[in-house]
Structure formats: C-alpha cells, structure tokens
Design an enzyme around this catalytic site. Structure first.
Site, mmCIF file in Angstrom:
data_model
loop_
_atom_site.group_PDB
_atom_site.id
_atom_site.type_symbol
_atom_site.label_atom_id
_atom_site.label_comp_id
_atom_site.label_asym_id
_atom_site.label_seq_id
_atom_site.Cartn_x
_atom_site.Cartn_y
_atom_site.Cartn_z
ATOM 1 N N GLY A 61 -5.352 -0.144 7.143
ATOM 2 C CA GLY A 61 -6.391 0.766 6.667
ATOM 3 C C GLY A 61 -5.886 1.784 5.660
ATOM 4 C CG ASP A 63 -6.776 -7.526 -8.986
ATOM 5 O OD1 ASP A 63 -7.818 -6.867 -9.138
ATOM 6 O OD2 ASP A 63 -6.316 -7.819 -7.852
ATOM 7 N N GLY A 102 -4.732 0.765 2.555
ATOM 8 C CA GLY A 102 -4.737 0.158 1.225
ATOM 9 C C GLY A 102 -3.365 -0.384 0.851
ATOM 10 C CG LEU A 103 -0.104 0.934 2.096
ATOM 11 C CD1 LEU A 103 0.857 1.644 3.034
ATOM 12 C CD2 LEU A 103 0.312 1.172 0.640
ATOM 13 C CG ASP A 126 -3.955 -6.704 -2.705
ATOM 14 O OD1 ASP A 126 -3.547 -6.097 -3.711
ATOM 15 O OD2 ASP A 126 -5.005 -6.401 -2.104
ATOM 16 C CD GLU A 133 -4.558 0.451 -7.864
ATOM 17 O OE1 GLU A 133 -4.553 -0.735 -7.462
ATOM 18 O OE2 GLU A 133 -3.592 1.219 -7.702
ATOM 19 C CB SER A 187 -2.246 -4.685 6.790
ATOM 20 O OG SER A 187 -3.609 -4.324 6.776
HETATM 21 C C1 GLA Z 1 -7.671 -4.090 -3.630
HETATM 22 C C2 GLA Z 1 -7.850 -5.553 -3.986
HETATM 23 C C3 GLA Z 1 -6.987 -5.948 -5.182
HETATM 24 C C4 GLA Z 1 -7.164 -4.966 -6.348
HETATM 25 C C5 GLA Z 1 -7.068 -3.521 -5.863
HETATM 26 C C6 GLA Z 1 -7.410 -2.519 -6.937
HETATM 27 O O1 GLA Z 1 -6.374 -3.888 -3.167
HETATM 28 O O2 GLA Z 1 -7.524 -6.382 -2.888
HETATM 29 O O3 GLA Z 1 -7.255 -7.262 -5.572
HETATM 30 O O4 GLA Z 1 -8.362 -5.202 -7.008
HETATM 31 O O5 GLA Z 1 -7.926 -3.279 -4.756
HETATM 32 O O6 GLA Z 1 -6.453 -2.552 -7.940
#
Ligand code: GLA
Length: 381
Positions: free
Chosen positions: A122, A36, A124-125, A172, A33, A127
């Site tokens: 909303g 990236d 954090g998956l 993502d 986490e 969308s």
């Molecule tokens: C969000 C960002 C990703 C990544 C995560 C944290 O999802 O879109 O690029 O940085 O937070 O790991």
C-alpha cells in the site's frame, strides 16, 4: 526472513520439502512518472525488499497457496479448469497470473506454494508486481514454459489489467523481472528496450512512506490514462511520446485538463533522459532540479499528489538542502516519496523530517534506506 525458516514453515504446512524458491523485488521509481502507459521513458530501480515464493510441483493440477503475511488464510484452485476470482485478495494475484498464462495456451501444472514478502504494502512500491513476477517465475520453472523475464513481466501486467481490473503500465513488472543489483533501469516503454544505469556510489536511496490512506487510486489512475489518450488523439499522434511541448502548448483542440496532463508527460520524458546523464555523472545538483520539477509537474499538471506527500517532499527538500533530492514516487494519491542523498543526510531525514511530518499531518511515516536488489531469481535447493 531466512530461507531455512521459510523452508521449515513450508514443510510444516505441506508435510513435504520445498524444491525451490522464486523471488522478485519491489521497486521505487526515481523519475518518469505516469509516462509508461504513454510509450515514454521511466527510470525505476529495484529494492532490496523481495517477495519469495517457495514451491514444490504437484502431480495433479491443483495450486495450493499459503502466505506467511496472512496467517490462517489460504487459497486453492485447479489449473485444469477456467480460473475465476476467489475469496482471498492476495490469492487472486496468484490466480490472475495462472489465468493469463492459461489464456495464452500455456499448459500449467499443480504446485504447493508458500509466499513471504517484506515489500511494504500500500506504499506504491509495487508489492503486487513483485508477487506477479515471482509467481510467473515459479510457473515458468515448474511447468517449463521457457519464457523470458520480459515475457513474464508482460504476463504480470496482463494479470493486473485483465483479472485484477487495474489498467497499470509495464514499468513495475518489467523492472522487477529485469532489474540488477546496484543499478537503475532506463526503460523505453515504446519498445520495452532497457539500459542499466549504475547507481552512483556516493548517494543512497531513501524511501519515506507517507502512510496516507490511499483512496480512489484505480479510478483516478484510469481517468489519467483516458485523458492522455484523448489528448494524443487530438494531437494526431498514436501516443504522447510522439509529440512535443510546443505542439501541446499550441493545439487549440485540447481542453485545459488535457493540456496539463500532456504537458506533464512530455516534459517528464525529457527529464528522464536528463536524469540518466545526471545519475551517470553523479550530478546531485542536476538531480535535485529534475526531481523537484518532476514533483511540481505531478502536483500542478498531473494532479496526483496529496497534501501529505507534497508536505513530505517539501520538508525533505528543505532538510536535505544541497545534499539531496526528493519527489513523490509511484502512482500517487498518497504512497511514498523517494530521496537521493548523501549518506550523512539520512540522519537529518530521520530526526527532523519524520517528527515534523507527524506534527503537521498527524501521520507516522516509515523510512527505508534501500539498495537496488536483483530482479527475478529462481533457485532450486
Ligand atoms: C503505477 C503503475 C505503473 C506506473 C506508475 C506511475 O505504479 O503500476 O505502471 O504507471 O503507477 O508512474
């Protein structure tokens, strides 16, 4: 929703039949986490929740778009003119992808579009990444751009960075474009190389959305990025990927905050590599330790957890015991947690964690049992 139903809706709106569908999944990050955008490692897997874009090319340069998730709201713009933000928030993701493709010199054509998505919003998956990748896939087909899934992912990221004002990394969009059913994807964000990692057949992925209202996510996220860049500069490296825990601990130039942020990133990269091996060997005990350490580091050093997600992770860890692992997932400041556990433990999460969380935090959490779905798919009817 069934394709036949979506195709009927398309015909009812546009009085013509859709010719194809581009679809892309949301994602859950298993571990890695906030690494990236530091050229590090991430290990996300796609979800079986998808965003579908039914399309039919038009003879002119107009994009018309409706969404079954937002009935009564639509957007319409021309790809023959410079593309600016419009009144619809979700419509702007479509505009954003068109904008970055156009900016790169790609000639786009008009299309009628109908969007439908079951990716939770909303939470954090991802969308928005699913929508960007599906829209990129649609343009790639109707305008015959011949772009690879990785190129489409990069355009999706540019759409976020340069049009939607969110400085996200590449994870993502890259997993949404390149993911494979029943696999996680190890991504080396330094060179964008990927390695498929089969999901262990004895474990299930459970996502619990805290439903904690996410606030200040973008500004906090951008601050984390800046602190990492400042830390890398003081450490004399181009990114935190090029440094070690030892260098981070002993550098005298780093502020306390920069040291904490860097320590999270460097230690998290090490955990991702260990987690790949643990996943490959189905080593649940190791995964438990790594995911617990990751959460602790995101709480203490990176400071992106909130009491609600800390509480949800703690309740899940206690309820699962040796039968599962849990940590927050995604950018943080609310959102979802991810658990890897034995199938028989899902009932415990549902029957014990959800009510206890409601009691402690006054929020009703949503629970999803997921399997890794296929990345971007474009099909003609
Ligand atoms: C969000 C960002 C990703 C990544 C995560 C944290 O999802 O879109 O690029 O940085 O937070 O790991």
């Amino acid at each position: 929703m069934e394709f036949t139903f979506l195709a009927e809706q398309f015909s009812a709106i546009y009085h013509t039949a859709a010719e194809g569908v581009a679809s892309a999944p949301g994602r859950v990050n298993l571990i890695g986490e906030h690494t990236d955008y530091n050229d590090g490692f991430v290990l996300p897997c796609t979800l079986n929740f998808r965003t579908k874009v039914l399309f039919k090319a038009r003879a002119d340069n107009v994009i018309k778009v409706h969404s079954l998730n937002y009935p009564g709201e639509s957007d319409c713009f021309s790809v023959a003119e410079p593309i600016k933000a419009g009144p619809s928030q979700w419509g702007n993701y479509v505009r954003a992808v068109a904008f970055v493709l156009q900016r790169a010199g790609h000639k786009l054509c008009g299309a009628d579009l109908l969007i439908e998505s079951d990716v939770p919003q909303g939470a954090g998956l991802s969308s928005s990444a699913a929508l960007e990748v599906a829209i990129g896939g649609m343009f790639n087909s109707v305008a015959q751009l011949k772009l690879t899934p990785t190129q489409l992912a990069l355009f999706g990221q540019q759409a976020e960075n340069d049009f939607m004002d969110c400085q996200c990394g590449i994870m993502d969009q890259l997993v949404s474009a390149n993911g494979q059913s029943h696999h996680a994807l190890l991504i080396d964000c330094q060179d964008l190389s990927t390695q498929l990692v089969a999901m262990p057949t004895n474990l299930v992925v459970v996502i619990i959305n805290s439903n904690y209202p996410r606030k200040l996510v973008d500004s906090e996220y951008n601050q984390r990025r800046l602190a990492c860049e400042a830390a890398a500069k003081k450490l004399g490296v181009s990114s935190l990927r090029q440094t070690t825990l030892d260098a981070v601990e002993h550098n005298t130039l780093l502020s306390d905050v920069e040291r904490k942020r860097a320590r999270h990133v460097v230690s998290e990269n090490l955990r991702v590599i260990d987690a790949v091996q643990a996943l490959q060997t189905g080593d649940l005990a190791k995964l438990r330790t790594l995911m617990a350490q990751s959460h602790q580091s995101l709480h203490g050093d990176y400071e992106v957890t909130v009491a609600a997600t800390d509480g949800l992770v703690k309740l899940s860890q206690q309820a699962l015991g040796e039968n599962g692992a849990a940590r927050m997932t995604g950018g943080g400041f609310g959102g979802a947690i991810v658990c890897l556990c034995l199938p028989e433990s899902v009932a415990t999460l549902k029957d014990s964690v959800i009510p206890q969380y409601q009691q402690q935090f006054g929020l009703a959490a949503d629970l999803y049992v997921c399997t890794a779905g296929q990345g971007l798919v474009v099909q003609y009817f």
